[in-house]
Every structure is written in structure tokens, then in C-alpha cells.
Design a protein around this motif. Structure first.
Motif, PDB file in Angstrom:
ATOM      1  N   GLU A 196       0.851  -1.186   0.000  1.00  0.00           N
ATOM      2  CA  GLU A 196       0.000   0.000   0.000  1.00  0.00           C
ATOM      3  C   GLU A 196       0.884   1.232   0.000  1.00  0.00           C
ATOM      4  N   LEU A 197       0.538   2.172  -0.868  1.00  0.00           N
ATOM      5  CA  LEU A 197       1.261   3.442  -0.939  1.00  0.00           C
ATOM      6  C   LEU A 197       0.294   4.572  -0.605  1.00  0.00           C
ATOM      7  N   ALA A 198       0.719   5.459   0.273  1.00  0.00           N
ATOM      8  CA  ALA A 198      -0.073   6.632   0.634  1.00  0.00           C
ATOM      9  C   ALA A 198      -0.088   7.606  -0.545  1.00  0.00           C
ATOM     10  N   GLY A 258      -6.952   2.035  -6.802  1.00  0.00           N
ATOM     11  CA  GLY A 258      -6.235   3.268  -7.101  1.00  0.00           C
ATOM     12  C   GLY A 258      -5.489   3.185  -8.422  1.00  0.00           C
ATOM     13  N   VAL A 259      -4.619   4.170  -8.632  1.00  0.00           N
ATOM     14  CA  VAL A 259      -3.777   4.230  -9.828  1.00  0.00           C
ATOM     15  C   VAL A 259      -2.326   4.165  -9.377  1.00  0.00           C
ATOM     16  N   ASP A 263      -4.871  11.017  -4.932  1.00  0.00           N
ATOM     17  CA  ASP A 263      -5.244  11.594  -3.643  1.00  0.00           C
ATOM     18  C   ASP A 263      -5.675  10.540  -2.638  1.00  0.00           C
ATOM     19  N   HIS A 264      -5.742   9.287  -3.071  1.00  0.00           N
ATOM     20  CA  HIS A 264      -6.140   8.183  -2.197  1.00  0.00           C
ATOM     21  C   HIS A 264      -5.064   7.102  -2.246  1.00  0.00           C
ATOM     22  N   ALA A 265      -5.048   6.270  -1.228  1.00  0.00           N
ATOM     23  CA  ALA A 265      -4.059   5.189  -1.175  1.00  0.00           C
ATOM     24  C   ALA A 265      -4.222   4.263  -2.377  1.00  0.00           C
ATOM     25  N   VAL A 266      -3.124   3.704  -2.818  1.00  0.00           N
ATOM     26  CA  VAL A 266      -3.149   2.690  -3.868  1.00  0.00           C
ATOM     27  C   VAL A 266      -2.667   1.383  -3.234  1.00  0.00           C
ATOM     28  N   SER A 267      -3.305   0.287  -3.606  1.00  0.00           N
ATOM     29  CA  SER A 267      -2.859  -1.015  -3.106  1.00  0.00           C
ATOM     30  C   SER A 267      -2.666  -1.952  -4.290  1.00  0.00           C
TER      31      SER A 267
END
Length: 185
Positions: A112-114, A137-138, A171-175
Motif C-alpha cells: 500500500e502506498l499513501a 487506485g492508480v 489523492d487516495h491510497a493505492v494497493s
């Protein structure tokens, strides 16, 4: 970064002893300073995700070796690790889903990346291949300095024995899942 784990310290110490390497020799093989390696071994410092990748690459071992393995007595097989590696400074969380399997030569992580986080990796051992599947996410995947965007449900496979990185432009976490295959020795 989470508190130093005795498992990471013990694993590094065991690897270095098995190779018969001094801290200086281990530093040359991993690209991590002798002082930092010593601090990790003594449990005085926790490595970042990037540092731990350098250490595993220098010793030519799987990344998941540094995670404590779950043990389930009398239950179904469980190859997951018990620890999650959080690198707050990098905005990255790594959760092992399957520890390295020597027969199949792979390991699998949930990463997961913030928002705005970026993690760049030095090349892994020759022949290492990564499979990345975006769950939410992207994700921007960087290969040799060029970045490629892909979203939820999309996947990429690439030779990881070159510079590569992951970043979250949103703007949102990506997993995403990261499946890493190691070459036969």
C-alpha cells in the motif's frame, strides 16, 4: 518505520555469519553502510523498506526471509508472515501474503502506498521477475526512468533486475499485489 524487530536483527546476523562476512564486506555487497548494518544487527535501528531490499539483494536471499513466519499447529498450511513492515517516511506498507517458497521460487506481498508516496528500488538479482496487480487506485510503475500508469484490475510483468519504482500520483491510497519470482540458482 516500526520498532526494530529482533527477527530482522537475528536474520541479518545469521546471514553475515553464514557467509563469513565482516560488516565491511556486507556493506560492499549490499550498498548499505557498515554503521547502519551494525545498528540493525544490534536492534538499534529498523531498516527502511528500500534498505531491507538492498540487504536481501546483497545477500541474494528473498525479501520475505526478514519477516517472522506464522506457525499454525494442527491447522491448514499458512505461509504468511506475522509482521507487517511499515515505512512511514516512504508512505509504504508491505504485508507478506506468501513467504518465499523454495520449490516454486516466488513470494507475494500486498503493498500500500499513501497519496504522493514513491518507492524506488535498485536492481534485484539477475533474472528476478515481478508481477504487479493493482487492486485499488492508480499506480505509476517506473522502469529505467520512464513511468507508466495503470489502474485497478490492470497488471504488469517486468524484469526486476533493473532500476524500478512505484509511486502513487493520486489523492487516495493505492494497493497492489507484488509477486516476485527468483531465478533457479
Amino acid at each position: 518505520m516500526q520498532e526494530p524487530t529482533p527477527h530482522i536483527a537475528a536474520t541479518l546476523k545469521t546471514l553475515r555469519a553464514a557467509q563469513g562476512w565482516s560488516l565491511d564486506r556486507a556493506s560492499r555487497a549490499t550498498g548499505v553502510s557498515k554503521a547502519m548494518l551494525g545498528q540493525i544487527e544490534r536492534g538499534e535501528s529498523s531498516p527502511t523498506v528500500a534498505t531491507l531490499w538492498k540487504i536481501s539483494g546483497g545477500f541474494r536471499v528473498s525479501f520475505s526471509l526478514f519477516f517472522e513466519q506464522a506457525s499454525v499447529e494442527g491447522g491448514p498450511p499458512n505461509n504468511a508472515a506475522t509482521a507487517v513492515l511499515e515505512d512511514a517516511a516512504a508512505g509504504m506498507t508491505v504485508t507478506p501474503l506468501f513467504a518465499f517458497d523454495p520449490a516454486l521460487r516466488f513470494e507475494m506481498f500486498l503493498i500500500e502506498l499513501a497519496p504522493g508516496a514513491c518507492s524506488e528500488s535498485s536492481p534485484h538479482e539477475r533474472g528476478v521477475v515481478e508481477h504487479v496487480v493493482v487492486l485499488e487506485g492508480v499506480l505509476d510503475l517506473g522502469l529505467d526512468g520512464t513511468w507508466y500508469a495503470f489502474g485497478a484490475g490492470e497488471a504488469r510483468r517486468f524484469a526486476a533486475d533493473r532500476e524500478h519504482g512505484y509511486r502513487n500520483p493520486g489523492d487516495h491510497a493505492v494497493s497492489f499485489h507484488d509477486i516476485i519470482h527468483y531465478p533457479q540458482v
